[in-house]
Structure formats: structure tokens, C-alpha cells
Scaffold this motif. Structure first.
Motif, short mmCIF file in Angstrom:
data_model
loop_
_atom_site.label_atom_id
_atom_site.label_comp_id
_atom_site.label_asym_id
_atom_site.label_seq_id
_atom_site.Cartn_x
_atom_site.Cartn_y
_atom_site.Cartn_z
N LEU A 117 0.86 -1.19 0.00
CA LEU A 117 0.00 0.00 0.00
C LEU A 117 0.89 1.23 0.00
N ALA A 127 -6.15 1.11 1.48
CA ALA A 127 -7.24 0.26 1.97
C ALA A 127 -8.14 1.14 2.82
N TYR A 184 0.40 -11.31 8.41
CA TYR A 184 0.13 -10.17 7.52
C TYR A 184 -1.36 -9.82 7.51
N LEU A 208 -10.41 -1.50 -1.67
CA LEU A 208 -9.02 -1.34 -2.07
C LEU A 208 -9.01 -0.44 -3.29
N SER A 274 -3.21 -7.76 -1.76
CA SER A 274 -4.03 -7.29 -0.65
C SER A 274 -5.43 -7.84 -0.87
N TYR A 276 -9.51 -8.47 1.04
CA TYR A 276 -10.51 -8.50 2.11
C TYR A 276 -11.15 -9.89 2.10
N LEU A 318 -8.17 -8.19 6.70
CA LEU A 318 -7.47 -7.63 5.54
C LEU A 318 -6.07 -8.23 5.49
N TYR A 319 -5.75 -8.87 4.38
CA TYR A 319 -4.41 -9.42 4.19
C TYR A 319 -3.63 -8.50 3.26
N VAL A 320 -2.45 -8.10 3.69
CA VAL A 320 -1.56 -7.32 2.84
C VAL A 320 -0.16 -7.91 3.00
#
Length: 551
Positions: A117, A127, A184, A208, A274, A276, A318-320
Motif C-alpha cells: 500500500l 485500503a 500479515y 481497495l 491485498s 478483504y 485484511l491481508y496485505v
């Protein structure tokens, strides 16, 4: 006709197309996008959304006035650091506007962390989230932030950032971001306490939003290797689907809203993602939209219903982070598919599992690539042997074929008849080398995409001068070795009777050598090892057949 030459020609043509495509991608005009000019999904209009936020401040802070143009760069922000990430959260909407991965270094400047991000330094990619009803906090609300940075302390498993909004009509909302050790995943949640006299019915949205520029410059000629950058959805019904920025801009059907009770939504780029990931079984709507020129959003909306005097919590993981397939698969069904191998997925997945298994033994991805190439070569040894035997027999017939061409150079039909009779007499199938190579092409393509797409290859060293298997060879040793090995293979093959075709075949090693100068060294290593093994096998078979015919 030698099918292998056809394959090389097709690969060369496709490679030229890829290079041209990359040149177009990396020479686009820069995109300037406003990150706050769009309307929250489900809201009536931008002015209304802005006005709704005017009373939603945390602990005596002011919200963005109606019509004001807010920018993440000018808003205050909080910094949260864990063992894996450094996140920056803007006071504007409590949105996550920057995430640095502490275990992954930047592509060009290895002293810097890789940024997924981004607040506009390289990309605009954030995000954001909010509640769609008027008066409730959304991505235009200005929250109060802690004055000190938050750090995951030794012995702690989580660290939380809480952002409270002033109650509106008795409804109090708190946005909570929870960061976890060794993960993450970030838990984005809204705690809603309806102290009013009327039930609350609204939507929570999680989006996103990013520009449409390629995610990462991989370096090299015309931008190096190009991979997909853009939104992706997964549902049990439609499975994995990529929704390109162009599809969204053109309003194509696949870019429309999808209501379901499973799946996830993601923004995919090379090596990183990234996403959701709503709780399975909860009704949600996935959406895509064009926010402005060159700026797009993809996300999910959840219904929020809270009876008067009751409380509710809306959770959205949320995975980033990196596209580590094993970990992604554990987070949600199908999330590992963001590592997209295309039409060779069925072959590529077990190949990557085997490569990972070998790496677990040898502890080095370079040696794992070499050993995997040897194993693949061993599996296809009988097929390769059949192909090389056919080519070797064809090579021994070249003098006779040349004589027939000279004799019947003005009679094409007679020449073809005599050629077929020669093949029949000598018991040689001119297409004998085709099928074995055809069977192997999907496997070779699958391995190509495994080496290209696996984040494990990124900045993974091999030995000596190769410090990053996903980057080009800094001293061009492997591309030169590949060109030499291709030249040797060309000399072992039957010489084409057509002089122009013969010159083209001799030029191919040089052309491929130049093209592979900028390819990831892990891919070139595979081709070098494969070529060397092929040379050994082909030389042995050719000598055996020539020796047998000389007796």
C-alpha cells in the motif's frame, strides 16, 4: 520438418509480443488520482457523504467540510509497527495508506523495505472503509490519532489502534485495527452501539483503491517481465476471476456487483496481494468501480442491522503481504489462486510443491531449480530419446535428401514422392520428433510460470554473483551460457536444406541470448541446465546411431 524449430520460432514471436506489451505498460503517462473525491459505496452523493462526516470527529477534532478536497499526504497519520509490517494509518477515514513489509526489500533500492500500500510516492494504493449512512464515519471522516507510534512489544501478540467517532442520533461507532505478531492479516472492525430509539440499517464497505500503473518495475529491456496487476474475485460458484481495470472502465458484465455468501476480493500484483476476506456464510456484495481517470476501486459491502439499544461488531480481515501459497490457502479457500499460473495451473501447482519439497532438503532455491530440472528431464527421458533418435536418423539422411532435392528441384510433386519413399525405405518418421516435444511443452511452460510467479524466488540467492533469482544476471554469465548451449544444440540437429532457414536457426541462439539478458536469472538457470542435459542426451543418441549405421 523439425518441430523443435517451429517451437523455437513460436516462443520467439510470443516473447517479442511480451516485450512490446511491457514497453507499452512502462511508458504510459503518469496517473494523477484524487484519493478522496469518490463517493462511499451506497451513499447518495459526494457532498452528502462529506456533510455526514462533519459531526463525526474523535475527541474534539474537526471533520472535512463539505466540498473540501482532502489529501492523505496532508492529513496526520499514526504509525503501527509489528515484526512483519510497518503500517501508516491516516486520520482521514482511519484508512491504511502505506504498508511496508519488513521481511521484503524494495526491488531497486535494497536498503528500503518493499511497499505494497502506497500513499503516492510510487503509487496511489490504499485500503479504506466506512459506513454508508449519513452521519456515520466513512473514508472522509477525520479521526483523532495517538500522538505516539504504536509498536508490538516483546511478549505481546497483538497491538490495536482504536478510532472513536462522536455519537450521531445515539449511534456510537469505533473503528478498530488489530495487528498480529507473525501475521500479515489485519483485523479491520467497526463496533456499533445503537443507543438511539430507532433501528439502524446501513452498509459497511471495505475498498481497495489504487491507480492502474503496473505494480512493480522488474527491470530490464522494455520493462522486463510483465504480470497481471488488478482486481480479482473468488466465489464458490464462479471460482477465481480476474477483473481488469479495462473491464471496469468499460463497464463489462464481469465487473458488475456480485452478491454471495462466500469468497473474497483482492488487488493482485506480482509477488504480493491485498485482500478483504469476509467470514464465510455471511451475505456480502463484491463491487468494482472507476473512481477517476486511471484510478479504480474494488471491495465488499456488508449489511449492518442493529436494533435500538443493541450493539454489533463488523469484522473484516485484511491481508496485505506476499503471495505465500501455503499461508494464503490457510486464510481462505482459493486465496492461493492469486498466484495465477493460467492454463498450466494443474501442472504448475504440483511442480511448485515438488520444488518447495526439494528446497526444504537443500535449503537453496537455485540448487532446488537445478535438481527439479534434472528430475523433469529424467521423467521425460524416454520421450526425449525418441525425439533425438528421430532427429539423428534424419541427420544421417541429409546427403540423400540433398541429392533428391538437386535431382527434382523443378518437380515438387516428384520430389515429395521420392522423399516419402526414402522415409519408408529407411524406416524414418519425419514427424517422429514432434509428439515427444508436444507432450513436454505444457510442463516446461508450467515450470516457467512457477519460477516467474513464486515470491519465494524474489531476492533469493543462489551462489557467487547470483544474489536474486528473480532478477537478471548482473554479469550476464547465465544468458551467455544459454546462448552457447543453444548453438551447440543447433549444430547437433540436422541442417535444414533451405539456406535461409539454416541461417535463421544459427541466429536463434544469439537472438535468444540477447532476449534472456534481462530475464530473471532463475528462469535462465533452468534453461541452461535443461539445455546442457539435452545436449548430453542428444550427443549420445546421435553418436550411437551414426556408429550403428557405419558398421
Amino acid at each position: 520438418m523439425d518441430f523443435k524449430r517451429i517451437v523455437l520460432t513460436v516462443i520467439f514471436t510470443a516473447s517479442c509480443f511480451i516485450l512490446w506489451q511491457n514497453w507499452q505498460i512502462y511508458n504510459r503517462p503518469p496517473v494523477t488520482a484524487s484519493t478522496t473525491s469518490s463517493v462511499a459505496p451506497g451513499s447518495a452523493s459526494a457532498p452528502a457523504a462529506s456533510a455526514a462526516s462533519s459531526g463525526a470527529a474523535a475527541t474534539a477534532t474537526a471533520a472535512a467540510p463539505s466540498g473540501a478536497v482532502m489529501d492523505y499526504k496532508t492529513a496526520p497519520r499514526a504509525v503501527v509497527t509489528t515484526d512483519l509490517v510497518r503500517a501508516e494509518v491516516s486520520a482521514l477515514g482511519g484508512d491504511i495508506v502505506r504498508i511496508e513489509l519488513l521481511k521484503h526489500k524494495a526491488t531497486e533500492d535494497k536498503s528500503q523495505n518493499f511497499t505494497v500500500l502506497d500513499d503516492g510516492k510510487t503509487h496511489t494504493y490504499v485500503a479504506r472503509s466506512g459506513l454508508a449512512s449519513e452521519g456515520l464515519p466513512n473514508h472522509r471522516t477525520v479521526f483523532a490519532l495517538p500522538t505516539q507510534a504504536l509498536t508490538l512489544a516483546e511478549g505481546q501478540d497483538t497491538v490495536q489502534l482504536k478510532l472513536a467517532a462522536q455519537p450521531v442520533n445515539g449511534v456510537a461507532v469505533t473503528k478498530v485495527l488489530t495487528f498480529r505478531r507473525g501475521s500479515y492479516l489485519i483485523d479491520v472492525s467497526y463496533e456499533v452501539n445503537n443507543g438511539g430509539s430507532a433501528p439502524l440499517a446501513t452498509q459497511a464497505y471495505f475498498e481497495l483503491a489504487r491507480d492502474d500503473k503496473a505494480a512493480e518495475h522488474t527491470g530490464g529491456f522494455f520493462g522486463g517481465v510483465s504480470t497481471y496487476t488488478g482486481p480479482a474475485h473468488y466465489t464458490e460458484e464462479k471460482k477465481f476471476q480476474k477483473v481488469s481495470f479495462d473491464d471496469i472502465a468499460k463497464g463489462k458484465e464481469k465487473a458488475g456487483d456480485v452478491t454471495t455468501k462466500d469468497g473474497w476480493v483482492a488487488m493482485v500484483q506480482h509477488y504480493f496481494v491485498s485482500a478483504y476476506v469476509p467470514q464465510q456464510g455471511v451475505e456480502r456484495t463484491y463491487f468494482n468501480r472507476k473512481l477517476s481517470d486511471g484510478f479504480f476501486g474494488t471491495g465488499v459491502k456488508l449489511p449492518v442491522n442493529v436494533a435500538a439499544g443493541q450493539s454489533a461488531k463488523i469484522d473484516m480481515p485484511l491481508y496485505v503481504g506476499p503471495q505465500e501459497q501455503k499461508k494464503l490457502k490457510e486464510i481462505a479457500p482459493g486465496l492461493d489462486l492469486v498466484v495465477d499460473y493460467g492454463w498450466v495451473t494443474l501442472i504448475a501447482v504440483p511442480l511448485f510443491m515438488l520444488l518447495s519439497f526439494i528446497h526444504g532438503i537443500v535449503g537453496n532455491w537455485g540448487w532446488a531449480i537445478i535438481l527439479l530440472t534434472v528430475l523433469i528431464k529424467a521423467v521425460f527421458f524416454p520421450l526425449s530419446a525418441a525425439s533425438y533418435k528421430s532427429m539423428a536418423k534424419m541427420k544421417t539422411l541429409m546427403p540423400k535428401m540433398k541429392a533428391l532435392q538437386d535431382r527434382y528441384k523443378d518437380d515438387r510433386m516428384k520430389l515429395n514422392q521420392e522423399m516419402m519413399q526414402l522415409y519408408k525405405t529407411e524406416k524414418v518418421n519425419p514427424m517422429g520428433g514432434c509428439l515427444p516435444i508436444l507432450v513436454q511443452i505444457p510442463v516446461f511452460m508450467a515450470l516457467y510460470w512457477v519460477l516467474l510467479g513464486a515470491v519465494e524466488m524474489r531476492q533469493a540467492p543462489w551462489l557467487a554473483w547470483i544474489h536474486d533469482l528473480s532478477a537478471m544476471d548482473p554479469f550476464y554469465v547465465l544468458p551467455v551460457l544459454m546462448a552457447i548451449s543453444m548453438f551447440i544444440q543447433t549444430k547437433l540437429n540436422p541442417t535444414p536444406p533451405d539456406p535461409m532457414q539454416a541461417k535463421m536457426m544459427l541466429a536463434m541462439p544469439l537472438i535468444f541470448g540477447v532476449m534472456f539478458l534481462w530475464m530473471p536469472s532463475g528462469l535462465v538457470l533452468y534453461w541452461v541446465v535443461n539445455n546442457v542435459l539435452s545436449i548430453g542426451q542428444q550427443w549420445y543418441i546421435t553418436k550411437s546411431i551414426e556408429g550403428a549405421q557405419s558398421k
